[in-house]
Design an enzyme around this catalytic site. Sequence first.
Site, PDB file in Angstrom:
ATOM      1  N   CYS A  89       0.938 -13.840  -7.241  1.00 46.50           N
ATOM      2  CA  CYS A  89       1.684 -14.229  -8.314  1.00 46.50           C
ATOM      3  C   CYS A  89       3.166 -14.462  -8.267  1.00 46.50           C
ATOM      4  O   CYS A  89       3.791 -13.865  -8.501  1.00 46.50           O
ATOM      5  CB  CYS A  89       1.365 -14.024  -9.624  1.00 46.50           C
ATOM      6  SG  CYS A  89      -0.427 -13.868 -10.064  1.00 46.50           S
ATOM      7  N   ALA A  90       3.494 -15.049  -7.091  1.00 45.95           N
ATOM      8  CA  ALA A  90       4.790 -15.372  -6.515  1.00 45.95           C
ATOM      9  C   ALA A  90       5.939 -16.035  -7.482  1.00 45.95           C
ATOM     10  O   ALA A  90       5.036 -16.862  -8.142  1.00 45.95           O
ATOM     11  CB  ALA A  90       4.951 -15.676  -5.145  1.00 45.95           C
TER      12      ALA A  90
ATOM     13  N   ALA B  98       5.292 -19.764  -6.554  1.00 44.43           N
ATOM     14  CA  ALA B  98       4.083 -20.157  -7.117  1.00 44.43           C
ATOM     15  C   ALA B  98       4.136 -20.755  -8.540  1.00 44.43           C
ATOM     16  O   ALA B  98       3.650 -21.902  -8.928  1.00 44.43           O
ATOM     17  CB  ALA B  98       2.967 -19.231  -7.161  1.00 44.43           C
TER      18      ALA B  98
ATOM     19  N   ARG C 215      -2.035  -8.196  -7.458  1.00 46.80           N
ATOM     20  CA  ARG C 215      -2.610  -6.793  -7.413  1.00 46.80           C
ATOM     21  C   ARG C 215      -2.740  -6.215  -8.700  1.00 46.80           C
ATOM     22  O   ARG C 215      -3.559  -5.237  -8.480  1.00 46.80           O
ATOM     23  CB  ARG C 215      -1.168  -6.341  -6.672  1.00 46.80           C
ATOM     24  CG  ARG C 215      -1.193  -6.546  -5.356  1.00 46.80           C
ATOM     25  CD  ARG C 215       0.279  -6.102  -4.955  1.00 46.80           C
ATOM     26  NE  ARG C 215       1.199  -6.576  -5.541  1.00 46.80           N
ATOM     27  CZ  ARG C 215       2.709  -6.172  -5.532  1.00 46.80           C
ATOM     28  NH1 ARG C 215       3.040  -5.312  -4.729  1.00 46.80           N
ATOM     29  NH2 ARG C 215       3.592  -6.839  -6.391  1.00 46.80           N
TER      30      ARG C 215
ATOM     31  N   LYS D  48       6.335 -20.315   4.103  1.00 46.21           N
ATOM     32  CA  LYS D  48       7.241 -20.235   5.247  1.00 46.21           C
ATOM     33  C   LYS D  48       7.891 -18.621   5.387  1.00 46.21           C
ATOM     34  O   LYS D  48       8.008 -18.328   4.029  1.00 46.21           O
ATOM     35  CB  LYS D  48       8.315 -21.227   5.716  1.00 46.21           C
ATOM     36  CG  LYS D  48       8.928 -21.665   4.504  1.00 46.21           C
ATOM     37  CD  LYS D  48       9.490 -20.781   3.329  1.00 46.21           C
ATOM     38  CE  LYS D  48      10.807 -20.083   3.778  1.00 46.21           C
ATOM     39  NZ  LYS D  48      11.471 -19.095   2.694  1.00 46.21           N
TER      40      LYS D  48
ATOM     41  N   ARG E 282      12.992  -9.994   0.495  1.00 44.18           N
ATOM     42  CA  ARG E 282      13.960 -10.249   1.651  1.00 44.18           C
ATOM     43  C   ARG E 282      14.685  -9.218   2.054  1.00 44.18           C
ATOM     44  O   ARG E 282      15.343  -9.331   3.225  1.00 44.18           O
ATOM     45  CB  ARG E 282      14.802 -11.507   1.090  1.00 44.18           C
ATOM     46  CG  ARG E 282      13.729 -12.694   0.897  1.00 44.18           C
ATOM     47  CD  ARG E 282      14.457 -13.775   0.082  1.00 44.18           C
ATOM     48  NE  ARG E 282      13.621 -14.985  -0.131  1.00 44.18           N
ATOM     49  CZ  ARG E 282      12.794 -15.208  -1.273  1.00 44.18           C
ATOM     50  NH1 ARG E 282      12.417 -14.126  -2.109  1.00 44.18           N
ATOM     51  NH2 ARG E 282      12.008 -16.266  -1.142  1.00 44.18           N
TER      52      ARG E 282
ATOM     53  N   ASP F 285      13.739 -16.396   6.499  1.00 42.43           N
ATOM     54  CA  ASP F 285      13.834 -17.105   5.119  1.00 42.43           C
ATOM     55  C   ASP F 285      14.700 -18.382   5.286  1.00 42.43           C
ATOM     56  O   ASP F 285      14.324 -19.379   5.883  1.00 42.43           O
ATOM     57  CB  ASP F 285      14.542 -16.174   4.068  1.00 42.43           C
ATOM     58  CG  ASP F 285      14.317 -16.638   2.810  1.00 42.43           C
ATOM     59  OD1 ASP F 285      13.009 -16.568   2.309  1.00 42.43           O
ATOM     60  OD2 ASP F 285      15.199 -17.052   2.038  1.00 42.43           O
TER      61      ASP F 285
ATOM     62  N   TYR G  65      26.595 -21.006  -2.036  1.00 44.97           N
ATOM     63  CA  TYR G  65      25.452 -21.836  -1.940  1.00 44.97           C
ATOM     64  C   TYR G  65      25.899 -22.998  -1.079  1.00 44.97           C
ATOM     65  O   TYR G  65      26.815 -23.936  -1.333  1.00 44.97           O
ATOM     66  CB  TYR G  65      25.111 -22.308  -3.486  1.00 44.97           C
ATOM     67  CG  TYR G  65      23.643 -22.928  -3.406  1.00 44.97           C
ATOM     68  CD1 TYR G  65      22.625 -22.174  -3.130  1.00 44.97           C
ATOM     69  CD2 TYR G  65      23.721 -24.303  -3.543  1.00 44.97           C
ATOM     70  CE1 TYR G  65      21.403 -22.921  -2.974  1.00 44.97           C
ATOM     71  CE2 TYR G  65      22.537 -25.027  -3.709  1.00 44.97           C
ATOM     72  CZ  TYR G  65      21.321 -24.370  -3.064  1.00 44.97           C
ATOM     73  OH  TYR G  65      20.182 -24.961  -3.096  1.00 44.97           O
TER      74      TYR G  65
HETATM   75  N1  LIG Z   1       8.690 -23.283   0.253  1.00 48.68           N
HETATM   76  C1  LIG Z   1       9.650 -22.929  -0.487  1.00 48.68           C
HETATM   77  O1  LIG Z   1      10.416 -23.779  -1.189  1.00 48.68           O
HETATM   78  C2  LIG Z   1       9.754 -21.330  -0.840  1.00 48.68           C
HETATM   79  C3  LIG Z   1      10.607 -21.092  -1.754  1.00 48.68           C
HETATM   80  C4  LIG Z   1      10.701 -19.723  -1.855  1.00 48.68           C
HETATM   81  C5  LIG Z   1      10.018 -18.683  -1.193  1.00 48.68           C
HETATM   82  N2  LIG Z   1       9.190 -19.202  -0.302  1.00 48.68           N
HETATM   83  C6  LIG Z   1       8.275 -18.162   0.423  1.00 48.68           C
HETATM   84  O2  LIG Z   1       7.271 -17.891  -0.434  1.00 48.68           O
HETATM   85  C7  LIG Z   1       6.902 -16.404  -0.254  1.00 48.68           C
HETATM   86  C8  LIG Z   1       6.989 -15.776  -1.803  1.00 48.68           C
HETATM   87  O3  LIG Z   1       8.515 -15.920  -1.959  1.00 48.68           O
HETATM   88  P1  LIG Z   1       8.727 -15.404  -3.425  1.00 48.68           P
HETATM   89  O4  LIG Z   1      10.429 -15.427  -3.569  1.00 48.68           O
HETATM   90  O5  LIG Z   1       7.984 -16.263  -4.412  1.00 48.68           O
HETATM   91  O6  LIG Z   1       8.497 -14.054  -3.623  1.00 48.68           O
HETATM   92  P2  LIG Z   1       8.145 -13.083  -4.835  1.00 48.68           P
HETATM   93  O7  LIG Z   1       8.531 -13.698  -6.137  1.00 48.68           O
HETATM   94  O8  LIG Z   1       8.526 -11.738  -4.596  1.00 48.68           O
HETATM   95  O9  LIG Z   1       6.495 -13.108  -4.705  1.00 48.68           O
HETATM   96  C9  LIG Z   1       5.638 -12.400  -3.737  1.00 48.68           C
HETATM   97  C10 LIG Z   1       4.367 -12.104  -4.340  1.00 48.68           C
HETATM   98  O10 LIG Z   1       3.644 -11.206  -3.400  1.00 48.68           O
HETATM   99  C11 LIG Z   1       2.644 -10.444  -4.167  1.00 48.68           C
HETATM  100  N3  LIG Z   1       3.127  -9.132  -3.329  1.00 48.68           N
HETATM  101  C12 LIG Z   1       1.764  -8.541  -2.408  1.00 48.68           C
HETATM  102  N4  LIG Z   1       2.436  -7.408  -2.162  1.00 48.68           N
HETATM  103  C13 LIG Z   1       3.833  -7.190  -2.466  1.00 48.68           C
HETATM  104  C14 LIG Z   1       4.843  -6.223  -2.290  1.00 48.68           C
HETATM  105  N5  LIG Z   1       4.621  -5.296  -1.447  1.00 48.68           N
HETATM  106  N6  LIG Z   1       6.072  -6.545  -2.726  1.00 48.68           N
HETATM  107  C15 LIG Z   1       6.124  -7.539  -3.341  1.00 48.68           C
HETATM  108  N7  LIG Z   1       5.394  -8.538  -3.827  1.00 48.68           N
HETATM  109  C16 LIG Z   1       4.143  -8.476  -3.067  1.00 48.68           C
HETATM  110  C17 LIG Z   1       3.148 -10.297  -5.561  1.00 48.68           C
HETATM  111  O11 LIG Z   1       2.196 -10.946  -6.359  1.00 48.68           O
HETATM  112  P3  LIG Z   1       1.145 -10.101  -7.150  1.00 48.68           P
HETATM  113  O12 LIG Z   1       1.891  -9.041  -7.686  1.00 48.68           O
HETATM  114  O13 LIG Z   1       0.631 -11.044  -8.197  1.00 48.68           O
HETATM  115  O14 LIG Z   1       0.131  -9.394  -6.198  1.00 48.68           O
HETATM  116  C18 LIG Z   1       4.643 -11.102  -5.659  1.00 48.68           C
HETATM  117  O15 LIG Z   1       4.622 -11.893  -6.940  1.00 48.68           O
HETATM  118  C19 LIG Z   1       7.663 -16.090   0.787  1.00 48.68           C
HETATM  119  O16 LIG Z   1       7.121 -16.179   2.125  1.00 48.68           O
HETATM  120  C20 LIG Z   1       9.083 -17.087   0.803  1.00 48.68           C
HETATM  121  O17 LIG Z   1       9.750 -17.133   2.128  1.00 48.68           O
HETATM  122  C21 LIG Z   1       9.045 -20.446   0.012  1.00 48.68           C
END
Ligand SMILES: NC(=O)c1ccc[n+]([C@@H]2O[C@H](COP(=O)([O-])OP(=O)(O)OC[C@H]3O[C@@H](n4cnc5c(N)ncnc54)[C@H](OP(=O)(O)O)[C@@H]3O)[C@@H](O)[C@H]2O)c1
Length: 312
Positions: free
Chosen positions: A3-4, A7, A29, A88, A156, A168, A225
């Site tokens: 649940c990122a 997302a 998780r 990515k 990160r 990133d 930025y």
């Molecule tokens: N395409 C784009 O525009 C874009 C933009 C931003 C990020 N991204 C990419 O998307 C991915 C996630 O980025 P985000 O910024 O959205 O990350 P985030 O909010 O930190 O989310 C990562 C998710 O991974 C899960 N997770 C599982 N093990 C973890 C751990 N040990 N520590 C932290 N989280 C863990 C968690 O979900 P649960 O707690 O629900 O299990 C958490 O919510 C990365 O690969 C990033 O490069 C892409």
Amino acid sequence: MGCANIAERYMIPAINALEEFKLVAVASRTQETAQKFAEKFNCEAIVGYQSLLEREDIDAIYLPLPTGLHNEWINKSLDAGKHILAEKSLGIDFHSTKAMVEKAQEKKLLLMENFQFQYHSQHNYVKKLLTSGEIGEMRSFRASFGFPPLAWNNFRYNAELGGGSLLDAGSYMLKVSQFFLGSDLEVKAADLVYDEELKVDLYGTAYLTNGKLSSQVAWGFDNFYQCNYEIWGSKGKLSCERAYSAPPGFSPKIIIEKQGLRTEILLDSDNHFENILKYFRHSILEQKYEHHFKEILTQARLIEQVKLKTSL
Ligand SMILES: NC(=O)c1ccc[n+]([C@@H]2O[C@H](COP(=O)([O-])OP(=O)(O)OC[C@H]3O[C@@H](n4cnc5c(N)ncnc54)[C@H](OP(=O)(O)O)[C@@H]3O)[C@@H](O)[C@H]2O)c1
């Protein structure tokens, strides 16, 4: 799967907006997070990523886990017979990325890296301007993507979770260079500046060339930025100010500069999150996987070259 932040803000709303997709479940998780997302997005809550993979009514996984966990869960998802749209950077190094691609090939499943900016209409508009000769012949490409420091507990900043600016913000710089100059690029010089305690790179630069044209790029997350590119031609210059993170509803601006003339073109908004999802689905239905695999490997090769070329 996971649940990122990305997302919640963009990808799940895009999935739910498209009638071609049905969001079956979100996996987290923890029960609490899974439940929160399930209620917000009207789907089932699943605790534990493996339980998601055991579901037979799921064709494809959207995987926005921290970069360092992609390898484990992409492999498990492929073993479970799921197509995958992975965030990515898809892998943390060339070797493991190649192995993931080979597994996808063997299983005849799509593995695609989520660089959605490529599917935003503003960049095709720029490509059309280039083809029409609006700024003459292209002479060089320059791009920047960086932002101020993130919260201290952001993955990160964690080397074990695949942190660092190259995987990133830096990954966009290598991708956009390919978007405009083609995939036949080599990194000739690069710098990555590390935080000595965290052991992750905070900012960097690279110089790429295909023998005819060059790209100079910079990125970071301890930066003022910037989210742009500029294409310098023999007769003018084209600039894009919000190149990689244009949110739905945002009207992009393209600037054309020529001798004594500056024109700003305001374009219609677009939704690159929905666009990439539609393309992901189309590629599965048409079984067109190979060019996605090639793109993943070119990107991983350039990331590896930046690490090898860094002079610091
Ligand atoms: N395409 C784009 O525009 C874009 C933009 C931003 C990020 N991204 C990419 O998307 C991915 C996630 O980025 P985000 O910024 O959205 O990350 P985030 O909010 O930190 O989310 C990562 C998710 O991974 C899960 N997770 C599982 N093990 C973890 C751990 N040990 N520590 C932290 N989280 C863990 C968690 O979900 P649960 O707690 O629900 O299990 C958490 O919510 C990365 O690969 C990033 O490069 C892409």
